[in-house]
Write a protein that holds these residues in place. Structure first.
Motif, PDB file in Angstrom:
ATOM      1  N   PRO A 229       0.811  -1.216   0.000  1.00 14.98           N
ATOM      2  CA  PRO A 229       0.000   0.000   0.000  1.00 14.98           C
ATOM      3  C   PRO A 229       0.849   1.273   0.000  1.00 14.98           C
ATOM      4  CG  PRO A 229       0.177  -0.837   2.215  1.00 14.98           C
ATOM      5  CD  PRO A 229       0.902  -1.823   1.331  1.00 14.98           C
TER       6      PRO A 229
ATOM      7  N   VAL B  10      -3.914   7.505   1.305  1.00 15.91           N
ATOM      8  CA  VAL B  10      -5.236   7.032   1.717  1.00 15.91           C
ATOM      9  C   VAL B  10      -6.222   8.206   1.712  1.00 15.91           C
ATOM     10  CG1 VAL B  10      -6.577   6.024   3.610  1.00 15.91           C
ATOM     11  CG2 VAL B  10      -4.271   5.179   3.109  1.00 15.91           C
ATOM     12  N   GLU B  11      -7.416   7.966   1.205  1.00 19.38           N
ATOM     13  CA  GLU B  11      -8.451   8.999   1.153  1.00 19.38           C
ATOM     14  C   GLU B  11      -9.650   8.577   1.994  1.00 19.38           C
ATOM     15  OE1 GLU B  11      -9.414   9.746  -2.900  1.00 19.38           O
ATOM     16  OE2 GLU B  11      -7.423  10.523  -3.400  1.00 19.38           O
TER      17      GLU B  11
ATOM     18  N   ARG C  90      -1.969  -0.765 -10.080  1.00 22.08           N
ATOM     19  CA  ARG C  90      -2.626  -0.208  -8.885  1.00 22.08           C
ATOM     20  C   ARG C  90      -3.972  -0.900  -8.665  1.00 22.08           C
ATOM     21  NH1 ARG C  90      -3.552   6.000  -6.859  1.00 22.08           N
ATOM     22  NH2 ARG C  90      -5.514   5.642  -5.719  1.00 22.08           N
ATOM     23  N   TYR C  91      -4.237  -1.166  -7.387  1.00 22.74           N
ATOM     24  CA  TYR C  91      -5.533  -1.711  -6.993  1.00 22.74           C
ATOM     25  C   TYR C  91      -6.011  -0.924  -5.785  1.00 22.74           C
ATOM     26  CZ  TYR C  91      -9.025  -4.788  -4.914  1.00 22.74           C
ATOM     27  OH  TYR C  91     -10.178  -5.286  -4.379  1.00 22.74           O
ATOM     28  N   ASP C  92      -7.186  -0.316  -5.867  1.00 15.24           N
ATOM     29  CA  ASP C  92      -7.747   0.458  -4.764  1.00 15.24           C
ATOM     30  C   ASP C  92      -8.644  -0.425  -3.909  1.00 15.24           C
ATOM     31  OD1 ASP C  92      -6.480   2.758  -5.521  1.00 15.24           O
ATOM     32  OD2 ASP C  92      -8.188   3.615  -6.591  1.00 15.24           O
ATOM     33  N   HIS C  93      -8.245  -0.583  -2.659  1.00 11.96           N
ATOM     34  CA  HIS C  93      -9.064  -1.334  -1.703  1.00 11.96           C
ATOM     35  C   HIS C  93     -10.012  -0.343  -1.033  1.00 11.96           C
ATOM     36  CE1 HIS C  93     -10.549  -4.013   1.200  1.00 11.96           C
ATOM     37  NE2 HIS C  93      -9.648  -3.833   2.144  1.00 11.96           N
ATOM     38  N   VAL C  94     -11.300  -0.472  -1.307  1.00 12.94           N
ATOM     39  CA  VAL C  94     -12.315   0.441  -0.781  1.00 12.94           C
ATOM     40  C   VAL C  94     -13.021  -0.223   0.387  1.00 12.94           C
ATOM     41  CG1 VAL C  94     -14.369   1.806  -1.292  1.00 12.94           C
ATOM     42  CG2 VAL C  94     -12.628   1.457  -3.070  1.00 12.94           C
TER      43      VAL C  94
ATOM     44  N   VAL D 145     -10.373   4.731   0.952  1.00 13.77           N
ATOM     45  CA  VAL D 145      -9.734   4.165  -0.232  1.00 13.77           C
ATOM     46  C   VAL D 145      -8.236   4.042   0.047  1.00 13.77           C
ATOM     47  CG1 VAL D 145      -9.281   4.404  -2.700  1.00 13.77           C
ATOM     48  CG2 VAL D 145     -11.453   5.218  -1.733  1.00 13.77           C
ATOM     49  N   VAL D 146      -7.748   2.792   0.052  1.00 12.96           N
ATOM     50  CA  VAL D 146      -6.328   2.523   0.288  1.00 12.96           C
ATOM     51  C   VAL D 146      -5.718   2.035  -1.029  1.00 12.96           C
ATOM     52  CG1 VAL D 146      -4.630   1.260   1.657  1.00 12.96           C
ATOM     53  CG2 VAL D 146      -6.875   1.835   2.649  1.00 12.96           C
ATOM     54  N   PRO D 147      -4.815   2.820  -1.629  1.00 12.10           N
ATOM     55  CA  PRO D 147      -4.197   2.366  -2.881  1.00 12.10           C
ATOM     56  C   PRO D 147      -3.100   1.338  -2.641  1.00 12.10           C
ATOM     57  CG  PRO D 147      -3.374   4.543  -2.296  1.00 12.10           C
ATOM     58  CD  PRO D 147      -4.394   4.173  -1.255  1.00 12.10           C
TER      59      PRO D 147
ATOM     60  N   HIS E  67      -0.274  -1.258  -4.679  1.00  6.03           N
ATOM     61  CA  HIS E  67       0.440  -1.409  -5.938  1.00  6.03           C
ATOM     62  C   HIS E  67       1.031  -2.814  -6.013  1.00  6.03           C
ATOM     63  CE1 HIS E  67       0.207   2.896  -7.013  1.00  6.03           C
ATOM     64  NE2 HIS E  67       0.184   3.051  -5.704  1.00  6.03           N
TER      65      HIS E  67
END
Length: 267
Positions: A126, A131-132, A181-185, A254-256, A258
């Motif tokens: 990550p 993080v948003e 990239r994979y965003d874990h929501v 939202v945690v990006p 990679h």
């Protein structure tokens, strides 16, 4: 290396890869004979690998309590990421998730992964600096950003590694094939789970920040600034609980991540 509880890992990784696994495509899971998941924790990624690959998946972790949970899904072996209990060329893919960010020398771990793999090494890491947060409690997003900055300043590993994991791969002598990239929501909304209610109570008491106090004070944050931040954090937590009582609280995080994939050099 930091240690994590079983409940923490399950909460933070719950639902990851449920919607899309396109970021894992460069791992060619359907062609794997034997996969090693290093730092497997409670086995969330191991389960995905086992579902996507016809080959054997083995979980490896230094924490016996976490391994006991992972063992319900895949074979497991106790071991250190820097001294894996496997011979050279024992598997054809070594993968880790959120492991390199907790190691002082990520390249040394990648080199050890390369020792036991005949083909690929992959890391799912990550970028915790990116993080948003979108919350129905107005103060929550800003307070989370402030707390995260203080934590990043004080931690002694690169917890914002993300796509920069490719540097560790190149240092270890691997050819980087892809970075995706994979965003874990993670979404919190009614009806709230027991884990979500517990997290809200920890905000209202300030216990969550207290766990990270030593790390936050190791950076530029003064004790007075920490106390003020914790006071605002507790007030925010009370607002979260109040909104939960009215079933009005909603939060999206939202945690990006990679996914970096490297190939073992043939030389």
């Amino acid at each position: 290396m930091r240690e994590f509880s079983e409940s923490y890992l399950e909460r933070t990784r719950e639902g990851m890869w449920a919607d899309s696994r396109a970021a894992l495509e460069p791992l060619a899971l359907d062609a794997r004979d034997r996969i090693l998941d290093v730092g497997c924790g409670t086995g969330e990624l191991s389960r995905v690998l086992a579902a996507e690959s016809p080959g054997e998946v083995i979980g490896c972790d230094a924490d016996p309590d976490l391994l006991s949970a992972a063992a319900e899904h895949v074979p497991v072996v106790a071991g250190d990421a820097l001294r894996l209990p496997f011979s050279d060329d024992a598997v054809d893919l070594v993968v880790c998730q959120a492991l390199l960010i907790n190691l002082p020398d990520p390249a040394a771990a990648v080199a050890e992964f390369a020792r036991v793999s005949t083909d690929l090494v992959a890391a799912v890491e990550p970028d915790n600096a990116a993080v948003e947060i979108d919350s129905s409690v107005d103060a929550e997003g800003d307070l989370e950003r402030r707390a995260r900055r203080a934590y990043l300043d004080g931690v002694n590993t690169d917890v914002a590694l993300g796509a920069d994991a490719r540097t560790a791969f190149e240092t270890a002598g691997l050819e980087v094939l892809a970075t995706r990239r994979y965003d874990h929501v993670r979404t919190v909304e009614p009806p709230y789970s027991e884990g979500e209610l517990t997290a809200a109570r920890r905000k209202a008491t300030g216990d969550g920040l207290a766990d990270d106090r030593e790390t936050m004070l190791a950076g530029d944050l003064s004790e007075g600034e920490y106390d003020a931040l914790r006071g605002s954090w507790r007030e925010m937590g009370r607002d979260v609980i109040e909104q939960m009582r009215d079933r009005e609280y909603r939060r999206e995080e939202v945690v990006p991540f990679h996914v970096t994939v490297g190939r073992i050099s043939e030389s």
